[in-house]
Write an enzyme that holds these catalytic residues in place. Structure first.
Site, PDB file in Angstrom:
ATOM      1  N   HIS A 159     -48.023  -3.723 -64.522  1.00  0.00           N
ATOM      2  CA  HIS A 159     -46.977  -3.006 -65.062  1.00  0.00           C
ATOM      3  C   HIS A 159     -45.656  -3.398 -64.233  1.00  0.00           C
ATOM      4  CE1 HIS A 159     -44.398   0.710 -65.445  1.00  0.00           C
ATOM      5  NE2 HIS A 159     -45.233   1.123 -66.359  1.00  0.00           N
TER       6      HIS A 159
ATOM      7  N   CYS B 266     -43.349  -2.347 -70.248  1.00  0.00           N
ATOM      8  CA  CYS B 266     -42.836  -0.884 -70.102  1.00  0.00           C
ATOM      9  C   CYS B 266     -41.309  -0.702 -70.288  1.00  0.00           C
ATOM     10  CB  CYS B 266     -43.094  -0.135 -68.725  1.00  0.00           C
ATOM     11  SG  CYS B 266     -42.467   1.340 -68.483  1.00  0.00           S
TER      12      CYS B 266
ATOM     13  N   HIS C 231     -45.972   0.219 -73.075  1.00  0.00           N
ATOM     14  CA  HIS C 231     -45.242   1.643 -72.810  1.00  0.00           C
ATOM     15  C   HIS C 231     -44.002   1.811 -73.403  1.00  0.00           C
ATOM     16  CE1 HIS C 231     -47.701   2.362 -68.784  1.00  0.00           C
ATOM     17  NE2 HIS C 231     -48.441   2.310 -69.697  1.00  0.00           N
TER      18      HIS C 231
ATOM     19  N   ASP D 238     -44.342   6.741 -72.836  1.00  0.00           N
ATOM     20  CA  ASP D 238     -44.593   6.441 -71.367  1.00  0.00           C
ATOM     21  C   ASP D 238     -44.270   8.224 -70.639  1.00  0.00           C
ATOM     22  OD1 ASP D 238     -45.410   5.520 -69.205  1.00  0.00           O
ATOM     23  OD2 ASP D 238     -43.178   4.485 -68.760  1.00  0.00           O
ATOM     24  N   HIS D 239     -43.039   8.222 -70.097  1.00  0.00           N
ATOM     25  CA  HIS D 239     -42.740   9.656 -69.842  1.00  0.00           C
ATOM     26  C   HIS D 239     -42.139  10.444 -70.672  1.00  0.00           C
ATOM     27  CE1 HIS D 239     -42.168   7.253 -65.613  1.00  0.00           C
ATOM     28  NE2 HIS D 239     -43.633   7.360 -65.910  1.00  0.00           N
TER      29      HIS D 239
ATOM     30  N   TYR E 161     -45.033  13.889 -67.641  1.00  0.00           N
ATOM     31  CA  TYR E 161     -46.056  13.999 -68.274  1.00  0.00           C
ATOM     32  C   TYR E 161     -46.588  15.295 -69.060  1.00  0.00           C
ATOM     33  CZ  TYR E 161     -47.121   9.156 -66.823  1.00  0.00           C
ATOM     34  OH  TYR E 161     -46.746   7.952 -66.406  1.00  0.00           O
TER      35      TYR E 161
HETATM   36  C1  CS2 Z   1     -45.615   5.051 -64.511  1.00  0.00           C
HETATM   37  C2  CS2 Z   1     -46.513   4.339 -63.492  1.00  0.00           C
HETATM   38  O1  CS2 Z   1     -44.013   4.175 -66.005  1.00  0.00           O
HETATM   39  C3  CS2 Z   1     -45.260   4.235 -65.803  1.00  0.00           C
HETATM   40  O2  CS2 Z   1     -46.156   4.108 -66.501  1.00  0.00           O
HETATM   41  O3  CS2 Z   1     -46.007   6.426 -64.830  1.00  0.00           O
HETATM   42  O4  CS2 Z   1     -46.960   5.447 -62.781  1.00  0.00           O
HETATM   43  C4  CS2 Z   1     -47.347   3.428 -63.903  1.00  0.00           C
HETATM   44  O5  CS2 Z   1     -48.567   4.298 -64.491  1.00  0.00           O
HETATM   45  C5  CS2 Z   1     -48.094   2.540 -62.934  1.00  0.00           C
HETATM   46  O6  CS2 Z   1     -46.857   2.030 -62.134  1.00  0.00           O
HETATM   47  C6  CS2 Z   1     -48.840   1.577 -63.363  1.00  0.00           C
HETATM   48  O7  CS2 Z   1     -49.571   1.194 -62.371  1.00  0.00           O
HETATM   49 MN    MN Z   2     -44.555   2.433 -67.831  1.00  0.00          MN
END
Ligand code: CS2
Ligand code: MN
Length: 355
Positions: A206, A244, A271, A316-317, A330
């Site tokens: 990630h 992401c 993501h 993602d968020h 979340y």
């Molecule tokens: C976050 C991170 O952007 C995301 O997905 O929520 O916490 C992510 O899960 C970690 O960095 C992955 O190792």
């Molecule tokens: Mn992410």
């Protein structure tokens, strides 16, 4: 595109599996044993408990996020071999329950970092916010204390038991350069990827969030060149990336669509979220809609469609809507809305392609 949804586990999430299974098109959960400290081997009974719960809800558990890497591995300390061996044992157990993708990150000390977990937006919702000047003017310990004060559920990577070692960790990273991080990453990959290949697991790094150095700590997974360099450290489908759009999108120079095309066969896990970036370097997490943020999410989905993406994707968020009390970033509502946006774009592209 196989849609999945992050779930923090029984008693550790305000969202239930029964709610998740009602979101259209969601086939599986993205999970982890959040109570097992980084570096320890995951106990099989706890893995099986998640499997039983997921099976009952009709959801798969193909994607794990994250098996966190012990700091000694990132620091390249001699003790890393013990932690790498535990990591491999966890991978083997996860393969036994059918896990296909393991997401992880290589960020020093912190996972993602924000200055405000509940920044009020004009419409009354709240969202995760990063204020550049605040980061420049605050001691890391102070920031973490403030942030945890305002949240009942800790963010992943910010667990109090880890944070008590914060001062020592900063000391340990004092002389660690980006080059050292690259070398330590290479060593880690060389040790684990052959096992991943044997198990049919894709390890998916990630990106760093935010994608630039903070508090003087080195960051490496921050842009297209560096993702390429990381993938080239070990040339195997098992060495892959969790692309992401939100993390990388916090830097407007990052061309997410270009990355989807370039790394198309090395992205088992996407993501997808939007982020609005301001000129002063601040950013806030917005709805998924292209118009609402700085990342063209419709274009991102189109790029995945163009490459014939068959991997896993999750929103993602999300923002916190309609008074929902949830883990920061979340909640149920905005991530479910995000999924419908992603499907809306995807399905219309699909229809057009089928005509
Ligand atoms: C976050 C991170 O952007 C995301 O997905 O929520 O916490 C992510 O899960 C970690 O960095 C992955 O190792
Ligand atoms: Mn992410």
């Amino acid at each position: 595109m196989k849609m999945v949804f992050r779930w923090f586990g029984e008693g550790n999430d305000t969202v239930s599996l029964d709610q998740i299974r009602q979101i259209p098109g969601v086939e599986g959960i993205v999970w982890a044993l959040h109570d097992v400290p980084a570096g320890e081997e995951w106990p099989m009974d706890k893995i099986l408990a998640v499997k039983t719960a997921a099976d009952q809800a009709g959801l798969h558990l193909d994607v794990v996020e994250s098996v966190n890497i012990h700091e000694d591995i990132k620091l390249g300390l001699p003790s890393r071999d013990k932690y790498i061996s535990n990591y491999i044992k966890t991978m083997e157990k996860l393969a036994q329950v059918g896990v296909k993708v393991i997401c992880y990150n290589f960020m020093p000390i912190f996972d993602w970092l924000r200055t405000d977990l509940h920044k009020e937006m004009e419409d009354g919702s709240t969202a995760l916010f990063y204020e550049a000047s605040k980061i420049e003017n605050i001691e890391p310990l102070e920031l973490v204390r403030k942030i945890n004060e305002n949240s009942t559920l800790t963010m992943p990577g910010w667990e109090p038991e880890r944070l008590q070692y914060l001062t020592g960790l900063f000391e340990a990273y004092k002389d660690v350069t980006e080059d050292d991080m690259w070398e330590n990453a290479r060593y880690f990959l060389q040790e684990i990827i052959p096992t991943a290949e044997r198990l049919g697991i894709r390890m998916a790094i990630h990106p760093d969030d935010p994608p630039w150095p903070i508090f003087g700590l080195p960051k490496i997974i921050i842009n297209q060149d560096n993702v390429r360099r990381y993938l080239n450290l070990y040339d195997s489908p098992s060495n892959s990336v969790t692309l992401c759009s939100g993390s990388l999108g916090a830097n407007p120079d990052n061309d997410i669509i270009g990355m989807i095309h370039e790394f198309s066969d090395r992205i088992p896990f996407a993501h997808i979220r939007n982020v609005k970036v301001y000129e002063n370097g601040d950013f806030i997490e917005t709805s998924h809609r292209s118009q609402d943020g700085s990342v063209d999410i419709a274009g991102v989905v189109e790029a995945y469609h163009d490459i014939g993406f068959e991997g896993y994707a999750r929103p993602d968020h999300g923002r916190h809507l309609w008074g929902e009390e949830c883990r920061p970033g979340y909640g149920l509502y905005d991530r479910a809305l995000g999924i419908m946006y992603l499907w809306g774009v995807w399905d219309s592209l699909q229809r057009r392609a089928n005509v």
